[in-house]
Design a protein around this motif. Structure first.
Motif, PDB file in Angstrom:
ATOM      1  N   HIS A 195     -14.822  -4.384  -0.188  1.00 28.81           N
ATOM      2  CA  HIS A 195     -14.593  -5.822  -0.067  1.00 28.81           C
ATOM      3  C   HIS A 195     -13.919  -6.018   1.286  1.00 28.81           C
ATOM      4  CE1 HIS A 195     -15.314  -7.417  -4.250  1.00 28.81           C
ATOM      5  NE2 HIS A 195     -15.373  -6.115  -4.448  1.00 28.81           N
ATOM      6  N   SER A 204     -10.750  -9.093   3.027  1.00 31.28           N
ATOM      7  CA  SER A 204     -10.162  -9.421   1.727  1.00 31.28           C
ATOM      8  C   SER A 204      -8.723  -8.949   1.627  1.00 31.28           C
ATOM      9  CB  SER A 204     -10.992  -8.789   0.606  1.00 31.28           C
ATOM     10  OG  SER A 204     -12.308  -9.295   0.607  1.00 31.28           O
ATOM     11  N   THR A 263      -6.415  -9.375  -8.410  1.00 27.28           N
ATOM     12  CA  THR A 263      -7.016 -10.595  -7.867  1.00 27.28           C
ATOM     13  C   THR A 263      -7.179 -10.417  -6.366  1.00 27.28           C
ATOM     14  OG1 THR A 263      -5.954 -11.950  -9.564  1.00 27.28           O
ATOM     15  CG2 THR A 263      -6.770 -13.087  -7.605  1.00 27.28           C
ATOM     16  N   LYS A 272      -8.780 -11.965  -2.710  1.00 31.23           N
ATOM     17  CA  LYS A 272      -9.238 -13.190  -2.055  1.00 31.23           C
ATOM     18  C   LYS A 272      -9.912 -12.873  -0.734  1.00 31.23           C
ATOM     19  CE  LYS A 272      -6.468 -16.139   0.076  1.00 31.23           C
ATOM     20  NZ  LYS A 272      -5.436 -17.183   0.327  1.00 31.23           N
ATOM     21  N   ASN A 273     -11.078 -13.480  -0.507  1.00 26.02           N
ATOM     22  CA  ASN A 273     -11.748 -13.354   0.785  1.00 26.02           C
ATOM     23  C   ASN A 273     -11.025 -14.235   1.795  1.00 26.02           C
ATOM     24  OD1 ASN A 273     -13.835 -14.252   2.932  1.00 26.02           O
ATOM     25  ND2 ASN A 273     -14.819 -12.496   1.948  1.00 26.02           N
ATOM     26  N   LEU A 296     -12.656 -17.340  -1.358  1.00 29.26           N
ATOM     27  CA  LEU A 296     -13.248 -17.026  -2.653  1.00 29.26           C
ATOM     28  C   LEU A 296     -12.393 -15.989  -3.357  1.00 29.26           C
ATOM     29  CD1 LEU A 296     -15.687 -17.358  -4.595  1.00 29.26           C
ATOM     30  CD2 LEU A 296     -16.731 -15.401  -3.407  1.00 29.26           C
ATOM     31  N   GLU A 301     -11.760 -13.262  -6.532  1.00 30.38           N
ATOM     32  CA  GLU A 301     -12.492 -12.416  -7.466  1.00 30.38           C
ATOM     33  C   GLU A 301     -11.507 -11.552  -8.229  1.00 30.38           C
ATOM     34  OE1 GLU A 301     -16.236  -9.204  -7.380  1.00 30.38           O
ATOM     35  OE2 GLU A 301     -15.568 -10.227  -5.561  1.00 30.38           O
ATOM     36  N   HIS A 302     -11.796 -11.287  -9.485  1.00 29.38           N
ATOM     37  CA  HIS A 302     -10.942 -10.452 -10.320  1.00 29.38           C
ATOM     38  C   HIS A 302     -11.659  -9.137 -10.610  1.00 29.38           C
ATOM     39  CE1 HIS A 302      -8.362 -13.938 -10.936  1.00 29.38           C
ATOM     40  NE2 HIS A 302      -9.456 -14.634 -11.261  1.00 29.38           N
ATOM     41  N   LEU A 303     -10.978  -8.032 -10.350  1.00 32.92           N
ATOM     42  CA  LEU A 303     -11.547  -6.712 -10.582  1.00 32.92           C
ATOM     43  C   LEU A 303     -10.704  -5.965 -11.610  1.00 32.92           C
ATOM     44  CD1 LEU A 303     -12.244  -5.612  -6.878  1.00 32.92           C
ATOM     45  CD2 LEU A 303     -13.831  -6.700  -8.462  1.00 32.92           C
TER      46      LEU A 303
END
Length: 478
Positions: free
Chosen positions: A228, A231, A246, A248-249, A254, A256-258
Motif C-alpha cells: 500500500h 499510505s 486502519t 489511509k491513502n 481513502l 481501508e481496514h486490514l
C-alpha cells in the motif's frame, strides 16, 4: 571514584572498536553497557540475526523454485522455528568474540548499567557508581521508532528486537515501513508462508537508489509481498486474537481496514540518548541526534559521538569506521576528519542492492551533464549469471570525463559480494579503466563489473581520434 583516560558508553560495534583500540594503545578504558551482553543491536537484533533468517528463507524459497522447475514434489510447510534456532546459534557463536572476558582481557573495565552524565567529566551508572573521564565516547546506538497512532499501546506488535522470537509464522502480517529492515524481514517471513502487506508512505520503494535499480527490486518484491503506497497507519484495534489496522491513502484520503495476525513496526529508528543526561554535560542535540563536527566531537570537544546517535550513516560498518577514527582523535589528539565518500552499503533483499557514492542524478546536479560518463551493463549479458539462470539485475558506474569513479550501483543476486572490488578502486583513486585490466577467472559473477569497465576502453578505442590514428599506423606498419 575511578578515573579513566577514555570512558565509552555503549557496547555495540562503534563502542567496542573504540574501547579495544584505545586499550591496545595503553589507555585506561572503561566500557559501560546497559545490557548484560555486549555486541549491541547489530549482533542481537540486527545484522547477524536478520542475515541468518534471510539465508534460511532463501533456502526455502530456492527449494520450492527448484522443485517446480525439475518436476519434484515438496510436501509440508517450512518450519520458521528451525530458522529462528539458526538465528540463535549464529548469535551465540559470534557472542564469544564480544564477550566480557575478551574485553576484560584487553585491560578494559567492563561495567554493566545505564550511564547518565553528572557533568562534562563525570557519569553515574545505575548502580550508583560514579566514573570520571578525560574523554568520553557516546556510542549508545538506536532503537525502533514507534509512531504514536491510536490504539498502538493496546496491541502486541513486533519490532526487530522481538521478531526473531517467533515460534511459528503468522498467517497474515502487516509491516509499517518499506525501508531496508522492513523489506528484508518482510520478504524472509513471507517465504515461510505468511501473507505480508507493507504500508509505505512514499510512492515507491528505495527512493534514494537509482530508478532502474529500485524498479527491479520492487518488481521482484511485488511477486512475494502486497504493498500500500502513499499510505499511513491511522489506527490499531485488537479484536479477539486478530489485529485490525486502519490505513489511509495520503493522496486520496481513502481509508481501508486490514485484518492481520501480526503487526511489524519498521517505521524507522531513533537514537538512544534519552537517559544520558546530555544537558548536564553541555552536549548539544538536534532533531534527536547528537551534533558532531568533522572530527566526531560534540559541542564539548572531549566528548565524541559515534554510530547511530550522530545521524550520519546508520550502518554497522560505518560505526566500526568511526570507532577506529576515535582512537586517533580521542586518544592521541590527531584530529583526523571523518569521510563517508567511499562508504558503500547493501540492502539485503533478494535480489540485493549495492550502493556506493553518487547516483547519476546526484552526479549530474553536482558536476553537470557534460562532465560525467555513465557505464551500464545488464546481468543477462554476463555468462555466469546466464549459466545460473539468474539474470535479473544490472551494474551502473558513474565517472567524470577522465574515468574517476563518482558512484557505483548494482542490483542482482549477492551483488554486495561481487561489487566489492570497486570500493577498493574508488577508495584508492583508481579509474574505471583499471578494473578492466584486472584478470578475473572465467566464469565468475565479478565479470559483471569487469564488463562494465570494459565499456570505458571500448569508448576510448573505437570512438574519436584513436581509430583514425591506429588505422594510419597499421597501414604504415604493413
Amino acid at each position: 571514584m575511578s578515573k579513566y583516560d577514555l570512558v565509552v558508553i555503549g557496547g555495540g560495534a562503534a563502542g567496542l572498536t573504540a574501547a579495544a583500540g584505545a586499550a591496545s594503545m595503553g589507555a585506561k578504558v572503561a566500557l559501560i553497557e546497559k545490557n548484560s551482553l555486549l555486541g549491541g543491536d547489530c549482533l542481537h537484533y540486527g545484522c547477524v540475526p536478520s542475515k541468518a533468517l534471510i539465508t534460511s528463507a532463501k533456502a526455502v524459497h530456492q527449494a520450492r523454485k527448484s522443485a517446480a522447475e525439475f518436476g519434484l514434489l515438496i510436501e509440508g510447510e517450512a518450519d520458521i522455528a528451525v530458522a529462528m534456532d539458526r538465528v540463535r546459534q549464529s548469535i551465540e557463536t559470534i557472542q564469544h568474540h564480544d564477550s566480557h572476558e575478551r574485553f576484560e582481557g584487553l585491560g578494559i573495565d567492563v561495567i554493566t548499567g545505564a550511564a547518565t552524565f553528572v557533568n562534562e567529566h563525570k557519569v553515574k551508572v545505575t548502580d550508583g557508581t560514579e566514573i570520571e573521564g578525560k574523554r568520553f565516547v557516546i556510542a549508545t546506538g538506536s532503537s525502533p521508532f514507534i509512531p504514536q497512532v491510536e490504539g498502538i499501546d493496546r496491541v502486541d506488535y513486533l519490532t526487530n528486537e522481538t521478531i526473531f522470537k517467533l515460534k511459528q509464522a503468522p498467517k497474515r502480517m502487516a509491516v509499517i515501513g518499506g525501508g531496508a529492515i522492513g523489506l528484508e524481514l518482510s520478504q524472509s517471513i513471507s517465504r515461510f508462508g505468511t501473507d505480508v502487506t507493507v504500508i509505505e508512505r512514499h510512492s515507491r520503494l528505495f527512493a534514494r537508489e537509482e530508478e532502474q535499480i529500485a524498479e527491479t527490486v520492487q518488481n521482484r518484491l511485488e511477486q512475494e509481498l502486497s504493498f500500500h503506497f502513499n499510505s499511513s497507519l491511522e489506527k490499531v484495534d485488537k479484536q479477539n486474537d486478530e489485529i485490525v489496522i486502519t490505513v489511509k491513502n495520503i493522496d486520496t484520503n481513502l481509508v481501508e481496514h486490514l485484518t492481520v495476525d501480526a503487526l511489524f513496526m519498521s517505521a524507522g529508528r531513533k537514537p538512544n540518548i534519552e537517559t544520558l543526561g546530555l544537558e548536564n554535560a553541555g552536549v548539544k542535540t538536534e532533531k534527536g541526534y547528537v551534533v558532531v563536527n568533522e572530527y566526531l566531537q560534540t559541542s564539548q570537544s572531549h566528548i565524541f559521538a559515534v554510530g547511530d546517535v550522530n545521524g550520519a550513516m546508520p550502518f554497522t560498518h560505518v560505526a566500526g569506521m568511526e570507532g577506529k577514527l576515535i582512537v586517533q582523535n580521542a586518544v592521541f589528539g590527531i584530529k583526523k576528519k571523518v569521510s563517508y565518500k567511499n562508504v558503500p552499503y547493501v540492502i539485503f533483499t533478494d535480489p540485493e542492492v549495492f550502493h556506493l557514492g553518487l547516483t547519476e542524478t546526484e552526479a549530474r546536479a553536482k558536476y553537470g551533464d557534460e562532465n560525467i560518463k555513465v557505464y551500464q551493463k545488464e546481468l543477462n549479458d554476463v555468462d555466469r549469471f546466464v549459466a545460473d539462470r539468474d539474470t535479473e539485475g544490472l551494474v551502473k558506474v558513474i565517472t567524470d570525463k577522465k574515468g574517476h569513479i563518482l558512484g557505483a550501483h548494482a542490483v542482482g543476486s549477492n551483488a554486495g559480494d561481487w561489487m566489492q572490488e570497486i570500493v577498493f578502486a574508488m577508495t584508492n583513486g583508481n579509474k574505471i579503466g583499471d578494473l578492466s585490466n584486472v584478470i578475473h577467472p572465467y566464469p565468475t559473477h565479478g565479470a559483471a563489473l569487469q564488463q562494465t569497465a570494459d565499456m570505458y576502453w571500448r569508448e576510448k578505442l573505437f570512438n574519436g581520434k584513436i581509430p583514425a590514428i591506429t588505422e594510419k599506423y597499421i597501414k604504415w606498419f604493413r
